[in-house]
Design a protein around this motif. Structure first.
Motif, short mmCIF file in Angstrom:
data_model
loop_
_atom_site.label_atom_id
_atom_site.label_comp_id
_atom_site.label_asym_id
_atom_site.label_seq_id
_atom_site.Cartn_x
_atom_site.Cartn_y
_atom_site.Cartn_z
N SER A 159 -45.34 11.49 51.83
CA SER A 159 -44.23 12.34 52.28
C SER A 159 -43.06 12.26 51.31
O SER A 159 -42.42 13.28 51.00
CB SER A 159 -43.77 11.91 53.68
OG SER A 159 -44.79 12.09 54.62
N LEU A 160 -42.79 11.06 50.82
CA LEU A 160 -41.72 10.87 49.85
C LEU A 160 -42.04 11.61 48.54
O LEU A 160 -41.17 12.23 47.94
CB LEU A 160 -41.52 9.38 49.56
CG LEU A 160 -40.77 8.55 50.60
CD1 LEU A 160 -40.80 7.08 50.22
CD2 LEU A 160 -39.33 9.04 50.73
N VAL A 161 -43.30 11.54 48.13
CA VAL A 161 -43.72 12.23 46.90
C VAL A 161 -43.51 13.73 47.04
O VAL A 161 -42.97 14.39 46.14
CB VAL A 161 -45.21 11.93 46.59
CG1 VAL A 161 -45.72 12.84 45.48
CG2 VAL A 161 -45.38 10.47 46.20
N SER A 162 -43.94 14.27 48.17
CA SER A 162 -43.80 15.71 48.41
C SER A 162 -42.34 16.13 48.35
O SER A 162 -41.99 17.15 47.74
CB SER A 162 -44.40 16.06 49.78
OG SER A 162 -44.26 17.42 50.05
N GLU A 163 -41.48 15.32 48.98
CA GLU A 163 -40.05 15.64 49.00
C GLU A 163 -39.45 15.48 47.61
O GLU A 163 -38.61 16.27 47.17
CB GLU A 163 -39.35 14.71 50.00
CG GLU A 163 -37.96 15.16 50.39
CD GLU A 163 -37.35 14.32 51.51
OE1 GLU A 163 -36.15 14.47 51.75
OE2 GLU A 163 -38.09 13.50 52.11
N PHE A 164 -39.90 14.45 46.90
CA PHE A 164 -39.40 14.15 45.55
C PHE A 164 -39.74 15.29 44.59
O PHE A 164 -38.89 15.74 43.81
CB PHE A 164 -40.02 12.84 45.06
CG PHE A 164 -39.48 12.34 43.75
CD1 PHE A 164 -38.45 11.42 43.72
CD2 PHE A 164 -40.03 12.76 42.55
CE1 PHE A 164 -37.95 10.94 42.51
CE2 PHE A 164 -39.54 12.30 41.34
CZ PHE A 164 -38.50 11.39 41.32
N LEU A 165 -40.98 15.77 44.64
CA LEU A 165 -41.43 16.80 43.71
C LEU A 165 -40.88 18.19 44.04
O LEU A 165 -40.90 19.09 43.20
CB LEU A 165 -42.96 16.86 43.69
CG LEU A 165 -43.68 15.60 43.18
CD1 LEU A 165 -45.19 15.80 43.22
CD2 LEU A 165 -43.22 15.24 41.77
N SER A 166 -40.40 18.35 45.26
CA SER A 166 -39.92 19.67 45.67
C SER A 166 -38.44 19.87 45.37
O SER A 166 -37.90 20.96 45.59
CB SER A 166 -40.16 19.87 47.17
OG SER A 166 -39.39 18.95 47.93
N THR A 167 -37.76 18.84 44.87
CA THR A 167 -36.34 18.97 44.58
C THR A 167 -36.07 18.86 43.08
O THR A 167 -36.77 18.14 42.36
CB THR A 167 -35.51 17.90 45.32
OG1 THR A 167 -34.12 18.09 45.01
CG2 THR A 167 -35.91 16.50 44.90
N MET A 168 -35.08 19.59 42.62
CA MET A 168 -34.67 19.52 41.22
C MET A 168 -33.41 18.68 41.07
O MET A 168 -32.92 18.45 39.96
CB MET A 168 -34.39 20.94 40.69
CG MET A 168 -35.61 21.85 40.71
SD MET A 168 -36.91 21.29 39.59
CE MET A 168 -36.12 21.57 38.01
N SER A 169 -32.91 18.19 42.19
CA SER A 169 -31.67 17.41 42.19
C SER A 169 -31.94 15.96 41.79
O SER A 169 -32.68 15.25 42.48
CB SER A 169 -31.02 17.46 43.57
OG SER A 169 -29.98 16.51 43.67
N SER A 170 -31.38 15.53 40.69
CA SER A 170 -31.57 14.15 40.23
C SER A 170 -30.94 13.16 41.22
O SER A 170 -31.42 12.05 41.39
CB SER A 170 -30.95 13.96 38.85
OG SER A 170 -29.57 14.29 38.85
#
Length: 258
Positions: A159-170
């Protein structure tokens, strides 16, 4: 009256014939739990099933080819959303299967050829381009969204990976990475901690180097597991890491067929 020699010859011929029949039965591509498709049923199936793994192959198979297919079918039986099917190609018989071969640009020398279809967009497909290995194919279809559980994969980190990859915000990525590291610090189980740390390491490197780091890591680990001198313990660790990487990427080439 038959002579003893004649009787023995007939018996040997019968045994040979029985062996051939049994071998042919075992080598048939239609493994229990899989579905055989033709031009008529093909589109009916792939347009209604969430995920369909289709194997293009000759109508008789054996050895590693058969064992890999049997394992894929066996795994699929645990997941209603995943169906394993075949398109059989018979030599010297021009059936509708040849039309499907041409449609998906499959050549006989490329057998077995695996494609993954999804009813969400059945007009396109992903074509597997890796080695003939059941575990690798399972990782590949999981990377394309098929609901397959693999050893070492952790739902909360996925779930964290999915959320991480879906954002462009550093800033958000940094926050998610912090959450992942905190989870690792609270993990007591050594096996879970091993893969949890790898999840975190991947997130950290993607933040620094971009998503291309995933493919580099896939290539490195795939080369590693091919080394004969690798110990069983190290091979096990590499396999677990490859399983985890399916949460980040299919780790194999994708051919889109319109």
């Amino acid at each position: 009256m038959a002579t003893p020699l004649r009787t023995q010859q007939v018996y040997c011929y019968f045994c040979l014939l029985l062996t051939v029949v049994v071998s042919c039965t075992e080598g048939r591509l239609n493994v229990n739990g899989s579905v055989r498709l033709d031009l008529i049923t093909f589109y009916k199936i792939i347009s209604t099933q969430p995920f369909v793994l289709v194997k293009f192959d000759k109508d008789f198979t054996y050895g590693l080819n058969l064992r890999v297919f049997q394992k894929l079918v066996e795994v699929s039986l645990s997941y209603p959303e995943l169906l394993v099917a075949t398109v059989e190609i018979q030599d010297y018989v021009n059936t509708s299967s040849y039309t499907l071969m041409e449609r998906y640009k499959v050549k006989k020398e490329e057998f077995p050829a695996y494609f993954l279809f999804s009813s969400a967009n059945f007009n396109t497909s992903a074509r597997y381009s890796g080695k003939l290995n059941a575990d690798a194919i399972l990782r590949w279809i999981r990377g394309h969204g098929a609901p397959v559980e693999l050893e070492g994969c952790l739902a909360e980190y996925d779930s964290l990976v999915s959320e991480f990859l879906s954002t462009m915000s550093s800033k958000k990525q940094k926050k998610l990475l912090g959450r992942a590291r905190k989870k690792v610090s609270l993990t007591q189980n050594e096996e879970v901690q091993f893969t949890a740390k790898f999840y975190t390491k991947m997130l950290s490197n993607i933040a620094k180097q971009g998503i291309s780091f995933v493919e580099k890591q896939c290539s490195h680990l795939n080369r590693l597991v091919e080394k004969p001198e690798l110990s069983e313990q190290e091979r096990k660790k590499a396999d677990l890491k490859l399983n985890v990487l399916s949460s980040f990427s299919p780790c194999a080439g994708m051919t889109v067929v319109s």
